[in-house]
Design an enzyme around this catalytic site. Structure first.
Site, PDB file in Angstrom:
ATOM      1  N   GLY A  49      38.984 147.293  -7.281  1.00 14.47           N
ATOM      2  CA  GLY A  49      40.215 146.823  -6.651  1.00 14.47           C
ATOM      3  C   GLY A  49      40.176 146.861  -5.147  1.00 14.47           C
ATOM      4  N   CYS A  50      39.034 147.241  -4.597  1.00 16.72           N
ATOM      5  CA  CYS A  50      38.871 147.291  -3.147  1.00 16.72           C
ATOM      6  C   CYS A  50      37.983 146.123  -2.723  1.00 16.72           C
ATOM      7  CB  CYS A  50      38.214 148.602  -2.727  1.00 16.72           C
ATOM      8  SG  CYS A  50      39.191 150.061  -3.123  1.00 16.72           S
ATOM      9  N   ALA A  51      38.318 145.501  -1.620  1.00 22.23           N
ATOM     10  CA  ALA A  51      37.493 144.415  -1.099  1.00 22.23           C
ATOM     11  C   ALA A  51      36.145 144.955  -0.627  1.00 22.23           C
ATOM     12  CB  ALA A  51      38.212 143.699   0.040  1.00 22.23           C
TER      13      ALA A  51
END
Length: 142
Positions: A49-51
């Protein structure tokens, strides 16, 4: 319920006049945060869920609700490393039960992060908080 270290961080952010100064401070915190051992950068510690690439490795002492929570972490993006350092100031040293009760959104809002992070960074920060809370909740239940 914030830690004394986090309260000091809030005071520092209040002292810094504009967001650019605060942004630089977050990056400096990331540079100062200890790196995660390469052996701990595995799929199990990776935060989805993190870029950016983000890994959080919990370090819990004790058992059950009174176990003490801590973690190591790293990211390939310096601003995200700074956000990890901020979360460390917020959570490290609390019992796992206390971790689950921290209103991270409200505490981080005190730093003015909500208005200045991109939606991708905000989503990543939320994913890190969810991982921390889930780890603490699982430990508290055992």
């Amino acid at each position: 319920m914030a830690q004394d270290r986090f309260e000091e961080l809030v005071e520092t952010f209040e002292f810094l006049d504009d967001w650019e100064d605060r942004y630089r401070h977050v990056i400096e915190m990331g540079k100062a945060f200890p790196p995660l051992e390469d052996a701990l950068k595995v799929e199990a510690t990776k935060v989805e869920g993190c870029a950016s690439q983000v890994w959080l490795h919990p370090r819990i002492e004790g058992q059950g609700a009174t176990a003490t929570f801590d973690f190591a972490g790293e990211s390939d993006a310096m601003i995200v490393r700074g956000l990890i350092a901020i979360l460390h100031e917020l959570y490290a040293g609390l019992s796992v039960e206390e971790v689950t009760k921290v209103d991270a959104r409200a505490e981080l809002a005190r730093l003015g992060l909500n208005e200045h992070l991109s939606s991708q960074r905000s989503n990543g920060l939320r994913a890190m908080v969810e991982r921390i809370r889930a780890t603490a909740a699982t430990t508290a239940a055992t």
